[in-house]
Scaffold this motif. Sequence first.
Motif, PDB file in Angstrom:
ATOM      1  N   ALA A  68       0.850  -1.194   0.000  1.00  0.00           N
ATOM      2  CA  ALA A  68       0.000   0.000   0.000  1.00  0.00           C
ATOM      3  C   ALA A  68       0.887   1.246   0.000  1.00  0.00           C
ATOM      4  CB  ALA A  68      -0.949  -0.001   1.198  1.00  0.00           C
ATOM      5  N   ALA A  69       1.937   1.169  -0.817  1.00  0.00           N
ATOM      6  CA  ALA A  69       2.985   2.200  -0.788  1.00  0.00           C
ATOM      7  C   ALA A  69       2.530   3.516  -1.399  1.00  0.00           C
ATOM      8  CB  ALA A  69       4.220   1.685  -1.535  1.00  0.00           C
ATOM      9  N   GLY A  70       1.408   3.513  -2.112  1.00  0.00           N
ATOM     10  CA  GLY A  70       0.949   4.744  -2.731  1.00  0.00           C
ATOM     11  C   GLY A  70       1.972   5.274  -3.721  1.00  0.00           C
ATOM     12  N   THR A  71       2.357   6.529  -3.540  1.00  0.00           N
ATOM     13  CA  THR A  71       3.328   7.140  -4.452  1.00  0.00           C
ATOM     14  C   THR A  71       4.767   6.892  -4.014  1.00  0.00           C
ATOM     15  OG1 THR A  71       3.321   9.258  -3.285  1.00  0.00           O
ATOM     16  CG2 THR A  71       1.671   8.955  -5.015  1.00  0.00           C
ATOM     17  N   GLY A  72       4.962   6.097  -2.965  1.00  0.00           N
ATOM     18  CA  GLY A  72       6.312   5.688  -2.591  1.00  0.00           C
ATOM     19  C   GLY A  72       7.033   6.579  -1.603  1.00  0.00           C
ATOM     20  N   VAL A  73       6.313   7.472  -0.924  1.00  0.00           N
ATOM     21  CA  VAL A  73       6.976   8.352   0.048  1.00  0.00           C
ATOM     22  C   VAL A  73       7.596   7.522   1.174  1.00  0.00           C
ATOM     23  CG1 VAL A  73       6.661  10.242   1.689  1.00  0.00           C
ATOM     24  CG2 VAL A  73       5.450  10.280  -0.493  1.00  0.00           C
ATOM     25  N   SER A 131       1.490   0.719   5.543  1.00  0.00           N
ATOM     26  CA  SER A 131       1.098   1.920   6.280  1.00  0.00           C
ATOM     27  C   SER A 131      -0.225   2.449   5.735  1.00  0.00           C
ATOM     28  CB  SER A 131       2.176   3.008   6.158  1.00  0.00           C
ATOM     29  OG  SER A 131       3.388   2.593   6.743  1.00  0.00           O
ATOM     30  N   PHE A 132      -1.216   2.512   6.598  1.00  0.00           N
ATOM     31  CA  PHE A 132      -2.518   3.101   6.277  1.00  0.00           C
ATOM     32  C   PHE A 132      -3.166   2.438   5.063  1.00  0.00           C
ATOM     33  CE2 PHE A 132       0.267   6.385   8.130  1.00  0.00           C
ATOM     34  CZ  PHE A 132      -0.363   6.484   9.368  1.00  0.00           C
ATOM     35  N   GLY A 133      -2.940   1.139   4.928  1.00  0.00           N
ATOM     36  CA  GLY A 133      -3.511   0.433   3.791  1.00  0.00           C
ATOM     37  C   GLY A 133      -4.250  -0.835   4.156  1.00  0.00           C
ATOM     38  N   LEU A 134      -3.932  -1.422   5.305  1.00  0.00           N
ATOM     39  CA  LEU A 134      -4.529  -2.708   5.646  1.00  0.00           C
ATOM     40  C   LEU A 134      -6.047  -2.593   5.775  1.00  0.00           C
ATOM     41  CD1 LEU A 134      -3.911  -5.679   6.215  1.00  0.00           C
ATOM     42  CD2 LEU A 134      -3.681  -5.099   8.639  1.00  0.00           C
ATOM     43  N   ARG A 135      -6.531  -1.462   6.293  1.00  0.00           N
ATOM     44  CA  ARG A 135      -7.979  -1.328   6.483  1.00  0.00           C
ATOM     45  C   ARG A 135      -8.722  -1.144   5.156  1.00  0.00           C
ATOM     46  NH1 ARG A 135      -6.262   3.670   6.561  1.00  0.00           N
ATOM     47  NH2 ARG A 135      -7.679   5.288   5.809  1.00  0.00           N
ATOM     48  N   ASN A 136      -8.000  -0.893   4.070  1.00  0.00           N
ATOM     49  CA  ASN A 136      -8.632  -0.773   2.750  1.00  0.00           C
ATOM     50  C   ASN A 136      -8.692  -2.100   2.000  1.00  0.00           C
ATOM     51  OD1 ASN A 136      -8.971   2.067   2.988  1.00  0.00           O
ATOM     52  ND2 ASN A 136      -6.825   2.361   2.428  1.00  0.00           N
ATOM     53  N   VAL A 137      -8.097  -3.140   2.587  1.00  0.00           N
ATOM     54  CA  VAL A 137      -8.066  -4.466   1.950  1.00  0.00           C
ATOM     55  C   VAL A 137      -9.354  -5.203   2.299  1.00  0.00           C
ATOM     56  CG1 VAL A 137      -6.838  -6.666   1.820  1.00  0.00           C
ATOM     57  CG2 VAL A 137      -5.550  -4.525   2.072  1.00  0.00           C
ATOM     58  N   VAL A 138      -9.979  -5.797   1.293  1.00  0.00           N
ATOM     59  CA  VAL A 138     -11.269  -6.445   1.518  1.00  0.00           C
ATOM     60  C   VAL A 138     -11.133  -7.665   2.440  1.00  0.00           C
ATOM     61  CG1 VAL A 138     -11.146  -7.895  -0.554  1.00  0.00           C
ATOM     62  CG2 VAL A 138     -13.378  -7.231   0.364  1.00  0.00           C
TER      63      VAL A 138
END
Length: 249
Positions: A68-73, A131-138
Amino acid sequence: MASHPSDHEPNRADLRKDPARVSGMFDQVAAGYDRTNTVLSLGNDRLWRAAMTRTVAPRRGQRILDLAAGTGVSSVALARSGASVVAADFSPGMIAEGRRKHRGFPNLSFVEADATALPFGDEKFDAVTISFGLRNVVEPKKALREMLRVTEPGGRLVVCEFSHPPSKTFSGLYRFYNDRVLPVVAKTVSSNADAYDYLNESIRDWPDQPTLAAWIREAGWTDVAYRNLSMGIVALHRATKPGAATGPR
């Protein structure tokens, strides 16, 4: 099969977390995502990212998966150590923006990936972080098992995620900010304010710190622990894969 909405139609995911809709929502906010997060978190996102990086403790020669790295920051922060970092996200828009922003950065690669079906072999990484991605996983429990699979024995997991402040007084203030202030600010600074309505709902619906720790244990991780950041707005969970570490390769 669900399809992405058009690029011009604002996409709002919901708590069913349909992967296509969530991915499409992140595609639409990718360009201004990092700036918006800094504004909405009152700058705390940088502190949370620094705490995550310290907890992962990346070292030269290690191989790290940043989900869930997004733009890689967050991935760049890890790669500065000399570790080889794979920034993975299931939003093509986020991956494209990350490649554009960090083109040529050493030891950093971007991969489109679904956290519940990772395109990597077994025991490939010394550490996995999300980071800030696990809760978006189904299926977050399935994702935690996949993270275990791709981590080498003795390797580490670090999960940085929004959580629930234990103080009732502070929790009330935090809820007021999320319900009343954040939507107004999001309309000003984001290209898709509806996306942040979903993110607010997903934070409210997410389990508390002990529950997430239990999920991590159920997935097979050991030495599970967590600590609160910003009075529990965010929790930093860490764990280890059973077995002896083989060291950097």
